[in-house]
Design a protein around this motif. Structure first.
Motif, PDB file in Angstrom:
ATOM      1  N   ASN A 154       0.817  -1.220   0.000  1.00 22.40           N
ATOM      2  CA  ASN A 154       0.000   0.000   0.000  1.00 22.40           C
ATOM      3  C   ASN A 154       0.848   1.267   0.000  1.00 22.40           C
ATOM      4  OD1 ASN A 154      -2.486  -1.371   0.047  1.00 22.40           O
ATOM      5  ND2 ASN A 154      -2.297  -1.695   2.251  1.00 22.40           N
ATOM      6  N   GLY A 155       2.157   1.110   0.111  1.00 25.63           N
ATOM      7  CA  GLY A 155       3.053   2.258   0.170  1.00 25.63           C
ATOM      8  C   GLY A 155       3.294   2.866  -1.200  1.00 25.63           C
ATOM      9  N   ASN A 156       3.849   4.058  -1.168  1.00 26.62           N
ATOM     10  CA  ASN A 156       4.122   4.725  -2.441  1.00 26.62           C
ATOM     11  C   ASN A 156       5.549   5.259  -2.518  1.00 26.62           C
ATOM     12  OD1 ASN A 156       3.927   6.870  -0.735  1.00 26.62           O
ATOM     13  ND2 ASN A 156       2.056   7.717  -1.609  1.00 26.62           N
ATOM     14  N   ASP A 157       6.413   4.797  -1.606  1.00 28.31           N
ATOM     15  CA  ASP A 157       7.800   5.242  -1.740  1.00 28.31           C
ATOM     16  C   ASP A 157       8.501   4.392  -2.795  1.00 28.31           C
ATOM     17  OD1 ASP A 157       9.690   3.172  -0.471  1.00 28.31           O
ATOM     18  OD2 ASP A 157       8.263   3.468   1.177  1.00 28.31           O
ATOM     19  N   ILE A 158       9.650   4.826  -3.212  1.00 31.06           N
ATOM     20  CA  ILE A 158      10.336   4.212  -4.341  1.00 31.06           C
ATOM     21  C   ILE A 158      10.700   2.738  -4.088  1.00 31.06           C
ATOM     22  CG2 ILE A 158      12.664   4.943  -3.670  1.00 31.06           C
ATOM     23  CD1 ILE A 158      13.069   5.614  -6.696  1.00 31.06           C
ATOM     24  N   PHE A 159      10.860   2.368  -2.814  1.00 29.41           N
ATOM     25  CA  PHE A 159      11.268   1.006  -2.491  1.00 29.41           C
ATOM     26  C   PHE A 159      10.117   0.121  -2.004  1.00 29.41           C
ATOM     27  CE2 PHE A 159      15.254   3.441  -1.890  1.00 29.41           C
ATOM     28  CZ  PHE A 159      15.997   2.818  -2.882  1.00 29.41           C
ATOM     29  N   SER A 160       8.886   0.570  -2.095  1.00 30.97           N
ATOM     30  CA  SER A 160       7.744  -0.195  -1.586  1.00 30.97           C
ATOM     31  C   SER A 160       7.658  -1.597  -2.166  1.00 30.97           C
ATOM     32  CB  SER A 160       6.434   0.553  -1.854  1.00 30.97           C
ATOM     33  OG  SER A 160       6.357   1.713  -1.079  1.00 30.97           O
ATOM     34  N   ALA A 161       7.804  -1.711  -3.469  1.00 33.84           N
ATOM     35  CA  ALA A 161       7.700  -3.031  -4.104  1.00 33.84           C
ATOM     36  C   ALA A 161       8.800  -3.964  -3.606  1.00 33.84           C
ATOM     37  CB  ALA A 161       7.760  -2.896  -5.626  1.00 33.84           C
ATOM     38  N   LEU A 162      10.012  -3.444  -3.451  1.00 36.23           N
ATOM     39  CA  LEU A 162      11.103  -4.274  -2.948  1.00 36.23           C
ATOM     40  C   LEU A 162      10.876  -4.683  -1.496  1.00 36.23           C
ATOM     41  CD1 LEU A 162      14.243  -2.534  -4.497  1.00 36.23           C
ATOM     42  CD2 LEU A 162      13.164  -4.682  -5.186  1.00 36.23           C
ATOM     43  N   LYS A 163      10.352  -3.756  -0.690  1.00 32.35           N
ATOM     44  CA  LYS A 163      10.067  -4.073   0.719  1.00 32.35           C
ATOM     45  C   LYS A 163       9.009  -5.161   0.826  1.00 32.35           C
ATOM     46  CE  LYS A 163      11.163   0.559   2.427  1.00 32.35           C
ATOM     47  NZ  LYS A 163      10.568   1.808   2.964  1.00 32.35           N
ATOM     48  N   ALA A 164       7.997  -5.112  -0.014  1.00 30.70           N
ATOM     49  CA  ALA A 164       6.950  -6.135   0.004  1.00 30.70           C
ATOM     50  C   ALA A 164       7.533  -7.497  -0.374  1.00 30.70           C
ATOM     51  CB  ALA A 164       5.809  -5.744  -0.934  1.00 30.70           C
ATOM     52  N   LYS A 165       8.347  -7.530  -1.423  1.00 26.30           N
ATOM     53  CA  LYS A 165       8.967  -8.786  -1.838  1.00 26.30           C
ATOM     54  C   LYS A 165       9.934  -9.306  -0.776  1.00 26.30           C
ATOM     55  CE  LYS A 165       8.644  -7.733  -6.757  1.00 26.30           C
ATOM     56  NZ  LYS A 165       9.383  -7.548  -8.011  1.00 26.30           N
ATOM     57  N   GLN A 166      10.631  -8.389  -0.125  1.00 24.42           N
ATOM     58  CA  GLN A 166      11.561  -8.783   0.935  1.00 24.42           C
ATOM     59  C   GLN A 166      10.801  -9.455   2.083  1.00 24.42           C
ATOM     60  OE1 GLN A 166      13.524  -5.500   2.891  1.00 24.42           O
ATOM     61  NE2 GLN A 166      15.198  -6.793   3.574  1.00 24.42           N
TER      62      GLN A 166
END
Length: 173
Positions: A154-166
């Motif tokens: 649900n985040g919109n920072d540049i690393f949100s997708a990576l954090k979710a996958k992590q």
């Protein structure tokens, strides 16, 4: 008689060494393929199920992991039933026949996510076979990882997708 025992031991030892060698090669092959793994996290949610949470037949193209917080139910993967309970993680590999339902008197409250992990166009769970239902070694940590995954999706920072996958990979590993 003594030479018969000796030959048996030689053959037995050779077979053991061969199996260990084959196993090491398989592990190396999977490790090499995992270097090129792609991870796609479709969704993650916390849900309260009710008697309508059921499916009689599904073969989804994605895998799912869930953490049961409370409740009872049954999930069948390729006609093999599991009954995950509070504190357990379950895995539903992609392209498997899945049916599921929850108890009307004690419905599931759970986290879940849908994802795909492929290695050179091969699904991860075709390469490695994990148990379909296990006690979480640390249910609180598993819950934190699901919360991090949901927040990152649900985040919109540049690393949100990576954090979710992590978070997903931390849950798997």
């Amino acid at each position: 008689m003594h030479s018969g025992v000796w030959k048996y031991n030689e053959i037995g030892f050779w077979i053991t060494v061969q199996n260990i060698s084959e196993m090491k090669n398989q592990i190396l092959n999977v490790q090499n393929r995992l270097h090129e793994a792609t991870v796609s996290l479709e969704r993650a949610h916390l849900i309260y199920c009710d008697e309508n949470w059921k499916c009689d037949y599904s073969v989804p193209p994605f895998s799912s992991i869930g953490l049961i917080l409370q409740g009872e139910g049954v999930i069948c993967i390729d006609k093999k039933p599991i009954h995950p309970t509070a504190g357990q993680l379950y895995l539903l590999p992609s392209n498997t026949l899945q049916t599921f339902s929850t108890s009307a008197s004690d419905p599931y409250h759970k986290y879940f996510c849908h994802f795909e992990i492929s290695c050179h166009e091969t699904d991860l769970f075709e390469l490695i076979h994990l148990p379909l239902c296990v006690d979480s070694p640390d249910p609180e940590k598993s819950e934190v990882l699901f919360c991090e995954m949901i927040d990152a999706l649900n985040g919109n920072d540049i690393f949100s997708a990576l954090k979710a996958k992590q978070a997903l990979l931390n849950l798997l590993c």
